[in-house]
Design a protein around this motif. Structure first.
Motif, PDB file in Angstrom:
ATOM      1  N   ILE A  59       0.840  -1.201   0.000  1.00  0.00           N
ATOM      2  CA  ILE A  59       0.000   0.000   0.000  1.00  0.00           C
ATOM      3  C   ILE A  59       0.875   1.252   0.000  1.00  0.00           C
ATOM      4  CG2 ILE A  59      -1.717   1.312   1.305  1.00  0.00           C
ATOM      5  CD1 ILE A  59      -2.798  -1.390   2.301  1.00  0.00           C
ATOM      6  N   TYR A  60       1.856   1.299   0.878  1.00  0.00           N
ATOM      7  CA  TYR A  60       2.764   2.451   0.943  1.00  0.00           C
ATOM      8  C   TYR A  60       3.519   2.614  -0.374  1.00  0.00           C
ATOM      9  CZ  TYR A  60       6.470   5.584   2.414  1.00  0.00           C
ATOM     10  OH  TYR A  60       7.335   6.643   2.507  1.00  0.00           O
ATOM     11  N   ASP A  61       4.053   1.502  -0.898  1.00  0.00           N
ATOM     12  CA  ASP A  61       4.809   1.570  -2.151  1.00  0.00           C
ATOM     13  C   ASP A  61       3.939   2.075  -3.298  1.00  0.00           C
ATOM     14  OD1 ASP A  61       7.058   0.643  -0.841  1.00  0.00           O
ATOM     15  OD2 ASP A  61       6.728  -1.448  -1.422  1.00  0.00           O
ATOM     16  N   GLU A  62       2.666   1.660  -3.342  1.00  0.00           N
ATOM     17  CA  GLU A  62       1.763   2.105  -4.410  1.00  0.00           C
ATOM     18  C   GLU A  62       1.451   3.591  -4.286  1.00  0.00           C
ATOM     19  OE1 GLU A  62      -0.505   2.192  -7.763  1.00  0.00           O
ATOM     20  OE2 GLU A  62       0.797   0.581  -7.096  1.00  0.00           O
ATOM     21  N   VAL A  63       1.169   4.052  -3.096  1.00  0.00           N
ATOM     22  CA  VAL A  63       0.847   5.472  -2.897  1.00  0.00           C
ATOM     23  C   VAL A  63       2.049   6.350  -3.269  1.00  0.00           C
ATOM     24  CG1 VAL A  63       0.303   7.205  -1.138  1.00  0.00           C
ATOM     25  CG2 VAL A  63      -0.939   5.048  -1.181  1.00  0.00           C
ATOM     26  N   GLN A  64       3.245   5.912  -2.938  1.00  0.00           N
ATOM     27  CA  GLN A  64       4.432   6.693  -3.270  1.00  0.00           C
ATOM     28  C   GLN A  64       4.707   6.714  -4.776  1.00  0.00           C
ATOM     29  OE1 GLN A  64       6.099   8.615  -0.989  1.00  0.00           O
ATOM     30  NE2 GLN A  64       4.354   7.941   0.217  1.00  0.00           N
ATOM     31  N   ALA A  65       4.459   5.594  -5.462  1.00  0.00           N
ATOM     32  CA  ALA A  65       4.772   5.493  -6.887  1.00  0.00           C
ATOM     33  C   ALA A  65       3.628   5.949  -7.790  1.00  0.00           C
ATOM     34  CB  ALA A  65       5.139   4.045  -7.227  1.00  0.00           C
ATOM     35  N   ASN A  66       2.392   5.933  -7.302  1.00  0.00           N
ATOM     36  CA  ASN A  66       1.226   6.214  -8.147  1.00  0.00           C
ATOM     37  C   ASN A  66       0.251   7.109  -7.372  1.00  0.00           C
ATOM     38  OD1 ASN A  66      -0.829   6.124 -10.056  1.00  0.00           O
ATOM     39  ND2 ASN A  66      -1.455   4.045  -9.542  1.00  0.00           N
ATOM     40  N   THR A  67       0.619   8.352  -7.187  1.00  0.00           N
ATOM     41  CA  THR A  67      -0.197   9.254  -6.368  1.00  0.00           C
ATOM     42  C   THR A  67      -1.555   9.547  -6.994  1.00  0.00           C
ATOM     43  OG1 THR A  67       0.920  11.146  -7.373  1.00  0.00           O
ATOM     44  CG2 THR A  67       1.777  10.367  -5.269  1.00  0.00           C
ATOM     45  N   SER A  68      -1.668   9.517  -8.327  1.00  0.00           N
ATOM     46  CA  SER A  68      -2.947   9.815  -8.982  1.00  0.00           C
ATOM     47  C   SER A  68      -3.879   8.611  -9.028  1.00  0.00           C
ATOM     48  CB  SER A  68      -2.706  10.312 -10.409  1.00  0.00           C
ATOM     49  OG  SER A  68      -2.248   9.247 -11.232  1.00  0.00           O
ATOM     50  N   GLY A  69      -3.333   7.396  -8.981  1.00  0.00           N
ATOM     51  CA  GLY A  69      -4.141   6.193  -9.106  1.00  0.00           C
ATOM     52  C   GLY A  69      -4.431   5.825 -10.548  1.00  0.00           C
ATOM     53  N   PHE A  70      -3.887   6.572 -11.507  1.00  0.00           N
ATOM     54  CA  PHE A  70      -4.165   6.318 -12.923  1.00  0.00           C
ATOM     55  C   PHE A  70      -2.963   5.777 -13.685  1.00  0.00           C
ATOM     56  CE2 PHE A  70      -7.330   9.606 -11.873  1.00  0.00           C
ATOM     57  CZ  PHE A  70      -8.462   8.891 -12.204  1.00  0.00           C
ATOM     58  N   ASP A  71      -1.866   5.462 -13.014  1.00  0.00           N
ATOM     59  CA  ASP A  71      -0.665   4.996 -13.696  1.00  0.00           C
ATOM     60  C   ASP A  71      -0.808   3.509 -14.031  1.00  0.00           C
ATOM     61  OD1 ASP A  71       1.831   4.677 -14.745  1.00  0.00           O
ATOM     62  OD2 ASP A  71       2.904   5.329 -12.953  1.00  0.00           O
ATOM     63  N   PHE A  72      -0.857   3.200 -15.325  1.00  0.00           N
ATOM     64  CA  PHE A  72      -1.035   1.808 -15.756  1.00  0.00           C
ATOM     65  C   PHE A  72       0.239   0.989 -15.643  1.00  0.00           C
ATOM     66  CE2 PHE A  72      -4.757   3.778 -17.421  1.00  0.00           C
ATOM     67  CZ  PHE A  72      -5.718   2.798 -17.358  1.00  0.00           C
ATOM     68  N   SER A  73       1.373   1.638 -15.549  1.00  0.00           N
ATOM     69  CA  SER A  73       2.621   0.924 -15.328  1.00  0.00           C
ATOM     70  C   SER A  73       3.042   1.182 -13.888  1.00  0.00           C
ATOM     71  CB  SER A  73       3.697   1.412 -16.305  1.00  0.00           C
ATOM     72  OG  SER A  73       3.942   2.790 -16.092  1.00  0.00           O
ATOM     73  N   SER A  74       4.059   0.476 -13.447  1.00  0.00           N
ATOM     74  CA  SER A  74       4.546   0.663 -12.087  1.00  0.00           C
ATOM     75  C   SER A  74       6.052   0.845 -12.130  1.00  0.00           C
ATOM     76  CB  SER A  74       4.199  -0.550 -11.218  1.00  0.00           C
ATOM     77  OG  SER A  74       4.763  -0.400  -9.932  1.00  0.00           O
ATOM     78  N   SER A  75       6.543   1.698 -11.256  1.00  0.00           N
ATOM     79  CA  SER A  75       7.987   1.900 -11.184  1.00  0.00           C
ATOM     80  C   SER A  75       8.679   0.750 -10.456  1.00  0.00           C
ATOM     81  CB  SER A  75       8.301   3.227 -10.486  1.00  0.00           C
ATOM     82  OG  SER A  75       7.776   3.220  -9.173  1.00  0.00           O
ATOM     83  N   VAL A  76       7.903  -0.138  -9.853  1.00  0.00           N
ATOM     84  CA  VAL A  76       8.462  -1.294  -9.149  1.00  0.00           C
ATOM     85  C   VAL A  76       8.597  -2.443 -10.145  1.00  0.00           C
ATOM     86  CG1 VAL A  76       8.146  -2.934  -7.272  1.00  0.00           C
ATOM     87  CG2 VAL A  76       7.436  -0.555  -6.982  1.00  0.00           C
ATOM     88  N   PRO A  77       9.810  -2.910 -10.415  1.00  0.00           N
ATOM     89  CA  PRO A  77       9.996  -4.003 -11.382  1.00  0.00           C
ATOM     90  C   PRO A  77       9.226  -5.254 -10.980  1.00  0.00           C
ATOM     91  CG  PRO A  77      12.101  -3.038 -10.731  1.00  0.00           C
ATOM     92  CD  PRO A  77      11.059  -2.451  -9.835  1.00  0.00           C
TER      93      PRO A  77
END
Length: 154
Positions: A59-77
């Motif tokens: 949850i923390y990692d997602e909020v930090q990487a995708n603040t808008s909630g609309f990012d279809f990719s993830s910065s986490v490999p």
């Protein structure tokens, strides 16, 4: 995936499998087919939460990487797609008719997970994909005012 859960860690299966909880958004699609008034089938596709994130808290990692909630990719490999299917039966509360909700489902996450079965031999080992199953049931045991159509849900 709620933060507080009366069932303990077992109640967190969807979150552990990468499904986002209500307060965190990842792009998703969900479709429900109402077979009858009570019987339904539901399928969903969403980008998984980062199950192998830098902090270990998806949850923390997602909020930090995708603040808008609309990012279809993830910065986490290794973060990929989560597929869900559920079959259920649900009736709403009515006068002298308690609410009932029975459901069973399967989750498949195609992301890269840490492989704990090889932890001693190779602490960095990973495996692609994980499957989870669940069976849940809710039944309204008591109605405060069973004859009232306005408060039958209480």
């Amino acid at each position: 995936g709620m933060v507080t859960n009366p069932f303990g860690p077992g109640g967190f299966l969807p979150l552990v499998m990468g499904m986002s909880p209500n307060n965190v958004s990842t792009p998703n699609f969900r479709a429900t087919w109402h077979i009858t008034d009570g019987l339904y089938a539901q399928t969903g596709i969403q980008r998984s939460l980062p199950v192998n994130g830098p902090t270990g808290n998806p949850i923390y990692d997602e909020v930090q990487a995708n603040t808008s909630g609309f990012d279809f990719s993830s910065s986490v490999p290794g973060t990929r797609v989560l597929y869900t299917n559920e079959l259920g039966y649900r009736t709403q509360a009515a006068p002298d008719k308690p609410q009932t909700w029975l459901r069973a489902g399967v989750l498949y996450n195609s992301s890269t997970f840490k492989d704990y079965s090889r932890l001693l031999a190779n602490p960095a080992a990973t495996t692609d994909g994980a499957v989870g199953f669940y069976v849940l049931g809710d039944y309204q045991v008591w109605q405060q005012a069973p004859s009232s159509p306005f408060t039958a849900y209480r």
